[in-house]
Scaffold this motif. Structure first.
Motif, PDB file in Angstrom:
ATOM      1  N   VAL A  15       0.849  -1.186   0.000  1.00  0.00           N
ATOM      2  CA  VAL A  15       0.000   0.000   0.000  1.00  0.00           C
ATOM      3  C   VAL A  15       0.888   1.240   0.000  1.00  0.00           C
ATOM      4  CG1 VAL A  15      -1.809   1.252   1.223  1.00  0.00           C
ATOM      5  CG2 VAL A  15      -1.746  -1.224   1.324  1.00  0.00           C
ATOM      6  N   ALA A  16       0.540   2.227  -0.821  1.00  0.00           N
ATOM      7  CA  ALA A  16       1.245   3.513  -0.845  1.00  0.00           C
ATOM      8  C   ALA A  16       0.199   4.624  -0.804  1.00  0.00           C
ATOM      9  CB  ALA A  16       2.097   3.646  -2.097  1.00  0.00           C
ATOM     10  N   ILE A  17       0.510   5.704  -0.067  1.00  0.00           N
ATOM     11  CA  ILE A  17      -0.409   6.843   0.024  1.00  0.00           C
ATOM     12  C   ILE A  17       0.387   8.134  -0.125  1.00  0.00           C
ATOM     13  CG2 ILE A  17      -0.281   6.851   2.544  1.00  0.00           C
ATOM     14  CD1 ILE A  17      -3.191   7.906   2.513  1.00  0.00           C
ATOM     15  N   ASP A  18      -0.167   9.056  -0.897  1.00  0.00           N
ATOM     16  CA  ASP A  18       0.419  10.384  -1.037  1.00  0.00           C
ATOM     17  C   ASP A  18      -0.102  11.247   0.100  1.00  0.00           C
ATOM     18  OD1 ASP A  18       1.611  12.739  -2.110  1.00  0.00           O
ATOM     19  OD2 ASP A  18      -0.323  13.253  -3.009  1.00  0.00           O
ATOM     20  N   TYR A  19       0.791  11.866   0.851  1.00  0.00           N
ATOM     21  CA  TYR A  19       0.384  12.637   2.023  1.00  0.00           C
ATOM     22  C   TYR A  19      -0.380  13.911   1.674  1.00  0.00           C
ATOM     23  CZ  TYR A  19       3.264   9.679   4.980  1.00  0.00           C
ATOM     24  OH  TYR A  19       3.787   8.606   5.649  1.00  0.00           O
TER      25      TYR A  19
END
Length: 108
Positions: free
Chosen positions: A81-85
């Protein structure tokens, strides 16, 4: 657990009496083990600091979840999982095994 959770567990076990919730709350307040193992809410307050991301896709957070049991139908056991802050954009993919090549391909 607090008294409300304890009374719900007792109810799910099939027991009931009129003062069940009040009795559960009083029991938890007097239980020494419940007080020792309970959440520490007496911690000092600290100031919150916002995470600065000046524009989209500058700061990312990544994490691997797994191994997941049971396996997915396609045999995959891990989730990357990757998320852009800044934008809160989320991307997630599944893998049979997490390797360096798999992570690099995901980032590219």
């Amino acid at each position: 657990m607090n008294g409300h959770v304890l009374s719900k567990k007792i109810l799910r076990a099939g027991y009931y009496w009129l003062t069940m919730e009040r009795d559960s709350i009083q029991f938890v307040r007097k239980c020494h083990q419940c007080q020792i193992n309970g959440d520490l809410i007496r911690s000092p307050h600290v100031e919150l600091h916002a995470m600065d991301a000046p524009w989209p896709f500058v700061a990312w957070g990544m994490d691997v979840i797994g191994p997941i049991k049971p396996k997915a139908l396609n045999g995959h056991r891990f989730i990357l999982v990757a998320i852009d802050y800044f934008t809160k954009w989320v991307e997630a993919v599944t893998f049979k095994s997490v390797t360096k090549k798999a992570v690099l391909d995901f980032v590219h």
